[in-house]
Design an enzyme around this catalytic site. Structure first.
Site, mmCIF file in Angstrom:
data_model
loop_
_atom_site.group_PDB
_atom_site.id
_atom_site.type_symbol
_atom_site.label_atom_id
_atom_site.label_comp_id
_atom_site.label_asym_id
_atom_site.label_seq_id
_atom_site.Cartn_x
_atom_site.Cartn_y
_atom_site.Cartn_z
ATOM 1 N N ASP A 42 0.830 -1.201 0.000
ATOM 2 C CA ASP A 42 0.000 0.000 0.000
ATOM 3 C C ASP A 42 0.866 1.253 0.000
ATOM 4 O OD1 ASP A 42 0.546 0.770 2.725
ATOM 5 O OD2 ASP A 42 -0.976 -0.635 3.402
ATOM 6 N N LYS A 43 0.236 2.376 -0.262
ATOM 7 C CA LYS A 43 0.950 3.649 -0.398
ATOM 8 C C LYS A 43 1.751 3.991 0.853
ATOM 9 C CE LYS A 43 -0.884 7.918 -0.191
ATOM 10 N NZ LYS A 43 -1.704 9.073 -0.429
#
Length: 179
Positions: A42-43
């Site tokens: 994820d970011k």
């Protein structure tokens, strides 16, 4: 011959090549045609991302049935007691069901690059590092597991995917393996 890239994904980068507003994507770092990420980060997570042009290899890396171990270094809020580690080792109940048991241990603070932006630190609450090894990869699983045992994740770095590690790869850099 398959192309395999090991990329150290920086914090804040999306695991995709297609532009997403003003958020950075893999395209800002990797100009190698035909490779795709085998799995996601994820970011808000950093660390090892394996990219390949070999669909079968991509499947072996990312499909849960192949049980390829992923190793994470996790900085958590608080200092986990033995009971919290035992819970992680036994499997944790999340909203989408029980996780498979993880290998979990305390980790001396690893020598890693500074994160930009830095994690939020509170003077009254210490932090600790854990190493978690998982054979499954649900959405935000590591974060949800540490929160379930009372220790929210502050920083998450994937250190290894199967036999491949981050060793010697700076954030935003990649190496190509001879596969």
């Amino acid at each position: 011959m398959a192309r395999v890239l090991l990329f150290n994904k920086p914090y804040g980068v999306l695991t995709q090549f297609r532009a997403q507003g003003d958020v950075q994507t893999l395209a800002a770092y990797i100009d190698v045609p035909g490779v795709y990420a085998a799995g996601r980060l994820d970011k808000d997570s950093e660390g090892l991302l394996v990219l390949t042009d070999d669909g079968a290899l991509q499947h072996r890396i990312s499909a849960p049935k192949h049980k390829m171990v992923k190793t994470y270094w996790v900085q958590v809020e608080g200092e986990p007691r033995d009971e919290a580690l035992a819970a992680l080792r036994g499997g944790v109940e999340l909203k989408d069901g029980w996780t498979k048991p993880a290998k979990a241990r305390r980790l001396a603070a690893p020598s890693v690059w500074p994160r930009d932006p830095p994690i939020r630190e509170r003077k009254s609450i210490p932090t600790a590092w854990l190493e978690l090894k998982l054979k499954e990869g649900r959405n935000r699983q590591v974060r949800r597991m540490t929160a379930a045992v009372g220790h929210p994740t502050l920083r998450l770095i994937r250190y290894a995917v199967g036999p491949w590690t981050l060793e010697g790869i700076a954030p935003g850099q990649f190496v190509e393996l001879c596969a």
